[in-house]
Design a protein around this motif. Structure first.
Motif, PDB file in Angstrom:
ATOM      1  N   CYS B 362       0.844  -1.198   0.000  1.00 20.51           N
ATOM      2  CA  CYS B 362       0.000   0.000   0.000  1.00 20.51           C
ATOM      3  C   CYS B 362       0.882   1.252   0.000  1.00 20.51           C
ATOM      4  CB  CYS B 362      -0.865  -0.073   1.247  1.00 20.51           C
ATOM      5  SG  CYS B 362      -1.812   1.362   1.598  1.00 20.51           S
ATOM      6  N   THR B 363       0.616   2.202  -0.924  1.00 24.59           N
ATOM      7  CA  THR B 363       1.520   3.358  -1.008  1.00 24.59           C
ATOM      8  C   THR B 363       0.856   4.725  -0.828  1.00 24.59           C
ATOM      9  OG1 THR B 363       1.268   3.215  -3.387  1.00 24.59           O
ATOM     10  CG2 THR B 363       3.288   2.287  -2.455  1.00 24.59           C
ATOM     11  N   THR B 364      -0.444   4.826  -1.028  1.00 26.70           N
ATOM     12  CA  THR B 364      -1.037   6.158  -0.893  1.00 26.70           C
ATOM     13  C   THR B 364      -2.060   6.183   0.246  1.00 26.70           C
ATOM     14  OG1 THR B 364      -2.933   5.729  -2.309  1.00 26.70           O
ATOM     15  CG2 THR B 364      -0.917   6.474  -3.395  1.00 26.70           C
ATOM     16  N   ASP B 366      -5.147   7.365   0.182  1.00 27.81           N
ATOM     17  CA  ASP B 366      -6.464   6.890  -0.236  1.00 27.81           C
ATOM     18  C   ASP B 366      -6.523   5.374  -0.240  1.00 27.81           C
ATOM     19  OD1 ASP B 366      -7.593   9.323  -0.479  1.00 27.81           O
ATOM     20  OD2 ASP B 366      -7.184   9.539  -2.636  1.00 27.81           O
ATOM     21  N   GLU B 367      -5.430   4.804  -0.724  1.00 26.30           N
ATOM     22  CA  GLU B 367      -5.360   3.348  -0.778  1.00 26.30           C
ATOM     23  C   GLU B 367      -5.455   2.773   0.632  1.00 26.30           C
ATOM     24  OE1 GLU B 367      -2.443   0.119  -2.968  1.00 26.30           O
ATOM     25  OE2 GLU B 367      -1.956   2.243  -3.019  1.00 26.30           O
ATOM     26  N   GLU B 370      -8.924   2.799   1.881  1.00 25.27           N
ATOM     27  CA  GLU B 370      -9.704   1.749   1.238  1.00 25.27           C
ATOM     28  C   GLU B 370      -9.430   0.393   1.882  1.00 25.27           C
ATOM     29  OE1 GLU B 370      -9.397   1.366  -3.119  1.00 25.27           O
ATOM     30  OE2 GLU B 370     -10.183   3.430  -3.117  1.00 25.27           O
ATOM     31  N   ARG B 371      -8.140   0.140   2.126  1.00 21.50           N
ATOM     32  CA  ARG B 371      -7.769  -1.145   2.736  1.00 21.50           C
ATOM     33  C   ARG B 371      -8.421  -1.285   4.116  1.00 21.50           C
ATOM     34  NH1 ARG B 371      -2.754  -3.194   0.729  1.00 21.50           N
ATOM     35  NH2 ARG B 371      -2.578  -2.501  -1.440  1.00 21.50           N
TER      36      ARG B 371
END
Lengths: 347, 490
Positions: B362-364, B366-367, B370-371
């Protein structure tokens, strides 16, 4: 069979296997997508749209399970059911006449705010008339509070007149409704001077009906009242002043804000930026506006020939899912298709 | 010097201060940082409310709970303080914008710690010349508090950013260690400390151990029928709250209702107001009930199942006897009851073993969000992860590293261990044969007290003095709608 069983079975019968149970769940739980709204209308089950907002998928599946185990519905392909002969028979035998007054699709976007405003207005009026101005409001919603504040009569003479008018309006509605129990139950949900309203669970106990039925008795009456005052606002001045105001009344608050900016001449890009909306949310707003505001012009977003193309495809296709239409008209964006559909309606 | 009593009377309608309030307000008005530990039901809010009125500048109140914020906003508005605003997740963008524009002329500004991370809000606050930075439930800043809200850790910095107004840290429950953490993490400068006693002498403390679950159930039935309300029964689960309510009604206690977080908002409001207006004698509820509810004449609180910490216990029994009249707190215990709180402690924080699976690659930001959403974590667990991932800036470089997971895991493990220890202390306290009151005070680093009368189960107490018939119920028969409508509107 309880009222929820009846409602869902009725829906399965009307859909006749053309949509999945999942699709039905979206309709009755009031999912705001083009597909759900259009389907509710298409299959003539608009009255049930958004009426089971308190449901989660588990609860829904539970009832589907009951219907299946009673052999009232049968799975024809995974996740899709049709109503059996037994199911059709039981629908004829059993009846819940009050359900005829449900009108979910007509009122879904403002019924909650109307109810909260009504509950707070009646509580305020009833208490103030009894010289009890420091009461604990049963509604904490800031928008309802603002709405009540805006219309609340300022002096005691006009308060007295307002409450007499409101009394007459309710009296008239309840007499036409011809179900004394439902009228009493509806009033019992409201809060007045020296009596806080009852929860659905308490109403079920008071009126010796199952809780689902208490909920639907209330909901049917609420929809009936809304239908009457929408049709003839002049006859119900007190009740109709509690409806959300503005031209785009049937829009959700957020879509209304978008609509206002569009009317002021902002571009989609500007609105997206200024309101910090996701692109998909903004598109949902556009579709909602196209459906609810009759004179909203969609020509900036779709050409006349594109509209005609979609219309031709729709009349040809039996399967009216967006996906199916998109397959036929692959050059058009989903937004264009949704806008055209929202504008035309399926009927 | 202004006459504070007069101002109190004028703005809030009280004739006199309760213990500690005046001293706290004086220190605040002198521009000092203040730490105030005042037990539940002794009027914490008046401290920042009156201070705000006297300062005639906007007051920021950091509050961790949406419902609490709503109650306090509503209360202030009803008292005539119309320039009260609340920033929380339920606002639309436009509403937020509009409130921000009016900040400088606002009097009371309630805000959640998460919302306070918002850059443009901080900027608006900076311009608003805030006179006081009040932190409610300040124990949330400490990992050694029973509730921990990681976002509280950034409050000191935000306070500095908005011009360093004096800080008033308020909490109902904080032992020595937590007090030190509050001073440290909120960066209170030479704070004046006002530590009230936890002791509520009018509440008798009883803990009974049942040999079997059946026996516990019978005991509850007896108590319900014997005790005079208004009363509250706490359970661990929603189902149990409903079940106890049902049983009470069956036994003849008709004016009983249940309350829990699974009910829809409007129904919850109705039950709450029915109780406040005296239309109910008994409420069966989970810990969702009680925050911000000010009912002075609650005569008994029964714990039919266990709270998950000694602090939660103290807070819940503190809802009894706020009028100063005798009240009783009875906890019914069976060893099997320990299961549920243990389970809750496990759920409250994410399982360290799941972390790499949830966040790998996971890098951002927002991501990450979401996770977290996709992992179906409890709200507390989600907040915890969000805060540490954002703070660690691990995202900015090359994604979350194994190192980061190790650090986070040990953080989670030590927090869980602590919560288990605290829960153990509650169990030990229940099983104790010496004076319950003294033991409870000791747990909060206070010296014990000698109380001759109505002290606790160990010192000897007769529950019959809390017995009595409920007042005759109003005729509950339903009215014809015409009659009801007449009563409502004519």
């Amino acid at each position: 069979m309880n009222v929820y069983d009846y409602m869902l079975l009725d829906c399965f019968q009307n859909m006749n296997g053309a949509r999945s149970a999942q699709g039905l769940f979206h309709i009755v739980s009031g999912k705001r997508t083009a597909q759900s709204l259009a389907d509710a209308q298409l299959f003539n089950i608009g009255k049930y749209y958004g009426v089971l907002t308190n449901f989660n998928k588990e609860r829904f599946d539970e009832i589907t399970g009951v219907l299946e185990s009673e052999n009232w519905i049968e799975e024809q392909s995974p996740g899709t059911y049709y109503c059996t002969a037994d199911g059709k028979d039981i629908l004829k035998e059993v009846s819940f006449p009050f359900l005829d007054h449900l009108a979910g699709l007509a009122h879904w976007s403002y019924e909650k705010s109307f109810w909260l405003t009504l509950a707070l207005y009646v509580q305020s009026l009833s208490n103030v008339l009894n010289n009890h101005s420091r009461f604990l409001p049963v509604v904490s919603d800031a928008r309802a509070a603002a709405a009540v504040k805006a219309v609340f009569p300022r002096d005691s003479a006009s308060r007295k007149m307002a409450s007499e008018r409101l009394h007459k309006e309710f009296e008239h509605l309840f007499e036409m409704y011809r179900d004394d129990r439902a009228a009493s139950l509806f009033l019992q949900r409201l809060t007045r001077h020296e009596r806080i309203g009852s929860t659905f669970e308490q109403l079920a106990g008071l009126y010796s009906v199952p809780e689902p039925e208490a909920r639907m008795l209330f909901r049917s009456m609420l929809h009936y009242i809304l239908s009457c005052i929408k049709e003839n606002p002049a006859a119900y001045p007190e009740l109709s002043k509690l409806l959300p105001t503005g031209e785009a009344v049937s829009l959700t608050i957020s879509a209304r804000a978008t609509y206002k900016l569009l009317a002021e001449g902002q571009t989609l890009e500007e609105i997206e930026r200024n309101r910090r909306l996701k692109k998909s949310t903004l598109e949902d707003h556009l579709v909602e506006i196209a459906r609810s505001v009759p004179d909203f012009d969609i020509s900036p977003y779709i050409t006349e020939s594109e509209r005609q193309l979609i219309s031709r495809i729709c009349s040809k296709l039996k399967d009216k899912r967006l996906k199916a239409i998109k397959d036929e008209a692959s050059s058009l964006s989903y937004l264009k298709i949704r806008l055209a559909i929202a504008k035309e309606g399926w009927g | 010097m202004v006459n504070l009593e007069k101002e109190l009377q004028r703005h809030f309608g009280f004739d006199s201060f309760r213990h500690g309030q005046k001293e706290i307000i004086c220190d605040v008005l002198n521009g000092q940082d203040v730490l105030a530990v005042l037990p539940t039901g002794t009027g914490k809010s008046i401290c920042y409310q009156l201070s705000g009125v006297m300062l005639n500048k906007p007051v920021v109140i950091v509050s961790p709970l949406l419902s609490l914020m709503e109650d306090q906003t509503e209360q202030l508005k009803r008292m005539g303080f119309k320039r009260t605003v609340a920033f929380n997740s339920s606002l639309l963008y436009e509403e937020k914008r509009e409130q921000m524009d009016r900040l400088a002329t606002s009097q009371f500004i309630f805000v959640s710690p998460e919302m306070l991370q918002n850059k443009s809000l901080i900027l608006s606050l900076k311009k608003a010349d805030v006179g006081l930075f009040a932190v409610d439930e300040a124990h949330c800043v400490s990992q050694w508090g029973h509730e921990f809200r990681p976002h509280y850790l950034s409050l000191a910095e935000i306070r500095r950013e908005i011009g360093n107004p004096p800080c008033l840290a308020l909490t109902a429950t904080a032992g020595k260690k937590v007090q030190d953490d509050i001073v440290k993490y909120l960066c209170l400068k030479e704070p004046s400390k006002h530590i009230g006693t936890m002791n509520r002498s009018n509440i008798a403390l009883v803990a009974e151990t049942a040999a079997t679950l059946d026996e516990k159930q019978e005991r509850l039935q007896d108590l319900i029928m014997m005790l005079k309300g208004p009363g509250i029964i706490y359970t661990s689960t929603r189902n149990m709250a409903e079940w106890v309510c049902h049983a009470a009604k069956e036994a003849g206690k008709k004016r009983t209702a249940f309350y829990h977080g699974g009910m829809e908002h409007h129904d919850r409001m109705l039950v709450q107001k029915q109780f406040l207006e005296g239309q109910l004698d008994l409420i069966c509820c989970t810990n969702a009930f009680g925050m911000g509810i000010n009912k002075s004449d609650v005569r008994y609180v029964i714990h039919y199942q266990l709270p998950s910490s000694i602090e939660a216990y103290v807070q819940e029994i503190g809802r009894a006897g706020r009028d100063g009249m005798p009240a009783v707190a009875i906890l019914l215990y069976h060893p099997l009851d320990e299961e549920i709180p243990f389970h809750f402690i496990e759920m409250e924080l994410p399982d360290p073993l799941r972390l790499p699976a949830i966040f790998g690659g996971c890098t951002t930001k927002d991501e990450m969000k979401e996770r977290i959403e996709g992992a179906f974590l409890a709200e507390t667990a989600a907040r915890f992860l969000e805060f540490y991932i954002e703070r660690d800036e691990a995202l900015k470089s090359k994604g979350l590293s194994g190192d980061f997971f190790t650090r986070l895991s040990s953080r989670i493990e030590s927090r869980k261990k602590y919560k288990h220890e605290q829960f153990r202390k509650l169990i030990n306290w229940i099983r104790l044969h010496s004076c319950k009151r003294t033991a409870l005070l000791n747990l909060f680093d206070e010296a014990g007290v000698m109380q001759d009368d109505r002290c606790c189960g160990s010192c000897g107490i007769s529950l019959s003095s809390y017995a009595g018939q409920e007042e005759a119920e109003a005729d509950a028969s339903l009215l014809d709608w015409r009659e009801e409508l007449r009563l409502m509107l004519l």
